[in-house]
Write a protein that holds these residues in place. Structure first.
Motif, mmCIF file in Angstrom:
data_model
loop_
_atom_site.group_PDB
_atom_site.id
_atom_site.type_symbol
_atom_site.label_atom_id
_atom_site.label_comp_id
_atom_site.label_asym_id
_atom_site.label_seq_id
_atom_site.Cartn_x
_atom_site.Cartn_y
_atom_site.Cartn_z
ATOM 1 N N ASP A 221 -8.372 0.301 -9.779
ATOM 2 C CA ASP A 221 -7.104 0.277 -10.484
ATOM 3 C C ASP A 221 -6.911 1.588 -11.241
ATOM 4 O OD1 ASP A 221 -4.801 -0.376 -11.815
ATOM 5 O OD2 ASP A 221 -5.730 -1.832 -13.158
ATOM 6 N N PRO A 222 -5.897 2.374 -10.904
ATOM 7 C CA PRO A 222 -5.727 3.663 -11.589
ATOM 8 C C PRO A 222 -5.400 3.509 -13.071
ATOM 9 C CG PRO A 222 -3.851 3.199 -10.165
ATOM 10 C CD PRO A 222 -4.878 2.161 -9.864
ATOM 11 N N ALA A 223 -4.840 2.364 -13.464
ATOM 12 C CA ALA A 223 -4.458 2.167 -14.860
ATOM 13 C C ALA A 223 -5.650 1.869 -15.759
ATOM 14 C CB ALA A 223 -3.438 1.038 -14.970
ATOM 15 N N THR A 224 -6.638 1.129 -15.242
ATOM 16 C CA THR A 224 -7.759 0.670 -16.077
ATOM 17 C C THR A 224 -9.110 1.234 -15.655
ATOM 18 O OG1 THR A 224 -8.185 -1.267 -14.689
ATOM 19 C CG2 THR A 224 -6.552 -1.509 -16.448
ATOM 20 N N GLY A 225 -9.207 1.765 -14.432
ATOM 21 C CA GLY A 225 -10.489 2.202 -13.904
ATOM 22 C C GLY A 225 -11.333 1.072 -13.351
ATOM 23 N N GLN A 226 -10.818 -0.154 -13.381
ATOM 24 C CA GLN A 226 -11.577 -1.285 -12.851
ATOM 25 C C GLN A 226 -11.743 -1.182 -11.341
ATOM 26 O OE1 GLN A 226 -9.145 -4.591 -14.183
ATOM 27 N NE2 GLN A 226 -10.567 -5.047 -15.840
ATOM 28 N N GLY B 146 -12.546 -3.099 12.511
ATOM 29 C CA GLY B 146 -12.265 -1.727 12.153
ATOM 30 C C GLY B 146 -12.070 -1.553 10.668
ATOM 31 N N HIS B 147 -11.561 -0.383 10.299
ATOM 32 C CA HIS B 147 -11.476 0.023 8.890
ATOM 33 C C HIS B 147 -10.269 0.917 8.694
ATOM 34 C CE1 HIS B 147 -12.489 3.168 5.811
ATOM 35 N NE2 HIS B 147 -12.690 2.077 5.097
ATOM 36 N N VAL B 148 -9.571 0.746 7.572
ATOM 37 C CA VAL B 148 -8.506 1.667 7.168
ATOM 38 C C VAL B 148 -8.720 2.012 5.699
ATOM 39 C CG1 VAL B 148 -6.842 0.763 8.834
ATOM 40 C CG2 VAL B 148 -6.877 -0.163 6.513
ATOM 41 N N ALA B 149 -8.194 3.151 5.289
ATOM 42 C CA ALA B 149 -8.362 3.590 3.903
ATOM 43 C C ALA B 149 -7.125 4.337 3.446
ATOM 44 C CB ALA B 149 -9.593 4.483 3.763
ATOM 45 N N GLY B 150 -6.925 4.348 2.138
ATOM 46 C CA GLY B 150 -5.836 5.094 1.544
ATOM 47 C C GLY B 150 -6.242 5.560 0.162
ATOM 48 N N SER B 151 -5.285 6.010 -0.601
ATOM 49 C CA SER B 151 -5.561 6.503 -1.939
ATOM 50 C C SER B 151 -5.976 5.349 -2.841
ATOM 51 C CB SER B 151 -4.321 7.196 -2.509
ATOM 52 O OG SER B 151 -4.561 7.630 -3.833
ATOM 53 N N GLY B 152 -7.248 5.321 -3.193
ATOM 54 C CA GLY B 152 -7.741 4.307 -4.117
ATOM 55 C C GLY B 152 -8.086 2.976 -3.503
ATOM 56 N N PHE B 153 -8.136 2.887 -2.164
ATOM 57 C CA PHE B 153 -8.513 1.607 -1.552
ATOM 58 C C PHE B 153 -9.168 1.806 -0.196
ATOM 59 C CE2 PHE B 153 -4.280 2.275 0.209
ATOM 60 C CZ PHE B 153 -4.424 1.883 1.531
ATOM 61 N N SER B 154 -9.949 0.806 0.194
ATOM 62 C CA SER B 154 -10.620 0.756 1.488
ATOM 63 C C SER B 154 -10.533 -0.681 1.992
ATOM 64 C CB SER B 154 -12.090 1.177 1.341
ATOM 65 O OG SER B 154 -12.816 0.952 2.540
ATOM 66 N N ILE C 135 -0.258 -1.090 -1.240
ATOM 67 C CA ILE C 135 0.461 0.126 -1.639
ATOM 68 C C ILE C 135 1.809 -0.219 -2.291
ATOM 69 C CG2 ILE C 135 1.625 2.184 -0.740
ATOM 70 C CD1 ILE C 135 -0.602 2.240 1.450
ATOM 71 N N ALA C 136 2.508 -1.196 -1.725
ATOM 72 C CA ALA C 136 3.866 -1.506 -2.170
ATOM 73 C C ALA C 136 3.921 -2.222 -3.511
ATOM 74 C CB ALA C 136 4.574 -2.352 -1.114
ATOM 75 N N ASN C 137 2.802 -2.784 -3.957
ATOM 76 C CA ASN C 137 2.815 -3.632 -5.147
ATOM 77 C C ASN C 137 2.062 -3.022 -6.320
ATOM 78 O OD1 ASN C 137 4.148 -6.430 -4.585
ATOM 79 N ND2 ASN C 137 3.046 -5.894 -2.717
ATOM 80 N N ASP C 138 2.249 -1.723 -6.531
ATOM 81 C CA ASP C 138 1.516 -1.056 -7.609
ATOM 82 C C ASP C 138 1.995 -1.464 -9.004
ATOM 83 O OD1 ASP C 138 3.952 0.231 -7.425
ATOM 84 O OD2 ASP C 138 3.113 2.258 -7.469
ATOM 85 N N SER C 139 3.094 -2.198 -9.106
ATOM 86 C CA SER C 139 3.555 -2.676 -10.411
ATOM 87 C C SER C 139 2.917 -4.009 -10.809
ATOM 88 C CB SER C 139 5.078 -2.837 -10.413
ATOM 89 O OG SER C 139 5.485 -3.810 -9.468
ATOM 90 N N LEU C 140 2.244 -4.667 -9.885
ATOM 91 C CA LEU C 140 1.593 -5.936 -10.193
ATOM 92 C C LEU C 140 0.308 -5.719 -10.982
ATOM 93 C CD1 LEU C 140 1.780 -8.000 -6.869
ATOM 94 C CD2 LEU C 140 3.074 -8.397 -8.970
ATOM 95 N N PRO C 141 -0.076 -6.698 -11.817
ATOM 96 C CA PRO C 141 -1.422 -6.645 -12.399
ATOM 97 C C PRO C 141 -2.466 -6.560 -11.292
ATOM 98 C CG PRO C 141 -0.110 -8.380 -13.434
ATOM 99 C CD PRO C 141 0.687 -7.876 -12.249
ATOM 100 N N PHE C 142 -3.556 -5.860 -11.554
ATOM 101 C CA PHE C 142 -4.544 -5.548 -10.523
ATOM 102 C C PHE C 142 -5.019 -6.784 -9.746
ATOM 103 C CE2 PHE C 142 -9.021 -3.807 -9.626
ATOM 104 C CZ PHE C 142 -8.619 -3.138 -8.480
ATOM 105 N N PRO C 143 -5.424 -7.883 -10.397
ATOM 106 C CA PRO C 143 -5.885 -9.034 -9.608
ATOM 107 C C PRO C 143 -4.811 -9.557 -8.663
ATOM 108 C CG PRO C 143 -6.460 -9.309 -11.922
ATOM 109 C CD PRO C 143 -5.534 -8.137 -11.845
ATOM 110 N N ARG C 144 -3.575 -9.596 -9.123
ATOM 111 C CA ARG C 144 -2.495 -10.134 -8.300
ATOM 112 C C ARG C 144 -2.116 -9.172 -7.179
ATOM 113 N NH1 ARG C 144 1.101 -13.454 -12.850
ATOM 114 N NH2 ARG C 144 -0.712 -14.664 -13.577
#
Length: 236
Positions: free
Chosen positions: A9-14, A105-113, A133-142
């Motif tokens: 999570d970029p906001a908390t570092g979790q 298989g495997h895919v990756a992006g900025s901040g996730f795998s 990617i589309a839900n960056d406004s949601l709380p991290f668990p959700r």
């Protein structure tokens, strides 16, 4: 026989890992997190020592590629395993053995795998990624659970569904959130319910727990109860 997402999570570092499968108690076998350092998911023919030894190697300062190489080098069953790792810098390493069951298989992006095997198809991982990617406004668990729901809607584990788990760590060795559905007809739905329940009391009590910086935590019940009451009032 599983797919999972590792993210930071970029906001908390979790660090968080969400995982789902048609197998019993996936949360006891797949996700491992070294607080503040990185996260590992071991799947397909699960090797628990990939997680146990992998977090130890992360704590010793190895980068994710060296961790991956070290784990695979000692395992003659590596071609039946799947493994992915992410560290605090966002570096990712992944392995899908040639004997893993398609689709895999495997895919990756900025901040996730995201990695999976025995899936309905590549869309499972693609939709998991797109939704994360589309839900960056949601709380991290959700956000993690929404991503997994999208993967499930794309077919998920081609055998069906049975268990799921969500593990999140902040700075402490104990988890900020650790919820599991070990045997359930709608395991991701059950995680969504449990996450909502965690908002009722646990997330407000959590700051009173002992930490490395404050080993005693907060044991003043009046302060804890006032904090919980204020949080509930805000949610009302």
């Amino acid at each position: 026989m599983t797919w999972s997402i590792i993210a930071r999570d970029p906001a908390t570092g979790q660090f968080g890992i969400a995982v789902a499968t048609r197998f019993f108690a996936v949360g006891a076998r797949v996700p491992y997190i070294a607080a503040g350092l990185g996260a590992i998911a071991t799947q397909a023919f699960v090797n628990p020592y990939y997680g146990i030894d992998g977090v130890k190697l992360l704590r010793e300062g190895l980068n994710v590629h060296d961790v991956l190489a070290t784990l695979l080098a000692t395992d003659d069953g590596r071609e039946s395993r799947q493994l992915h790792i992410m560290d605090a810098s966002g570096e990712i390493a992944a392995h899908t053995g040639r004997d893993c069951v398609d689709w895999c298989g495997h895919v990756a992006g900025s901040g996730f795998s995201i990695a999976g095997n025995m899936l309905a198809g590549a869309d499972v991982l693609d939709e998991t990624a797109k939704t994360y990617i589309a839900n960056d406004s949601l709380p991290f668990p959700r956000r993690l659970l929404a991503a997994m729901r999208a993967g499930e809607a794309a077919g998920g584990d081609k055998r069906g569904k049975q268990s799921a788990a969500l593990l999140i760590h902040g700075e402490e060795e104990w988890p900020a959130l650790d919820i599991r559905a070990d045997d359930h007809p709608d395991p991701l739905g059950e995680l969504e319910r449990l996450e909502r329940v965690s908002q009722e009391l646990w997330v407000h009590f959590r700051p009173s727990m002992p930490t490395r910086q404050n080993p005693a935590g907060n044991t003043d019940r009046s302060v804890i109860e006032a904090t919980i009451a204020a949080a509930r009032a805000r949610q009302a």
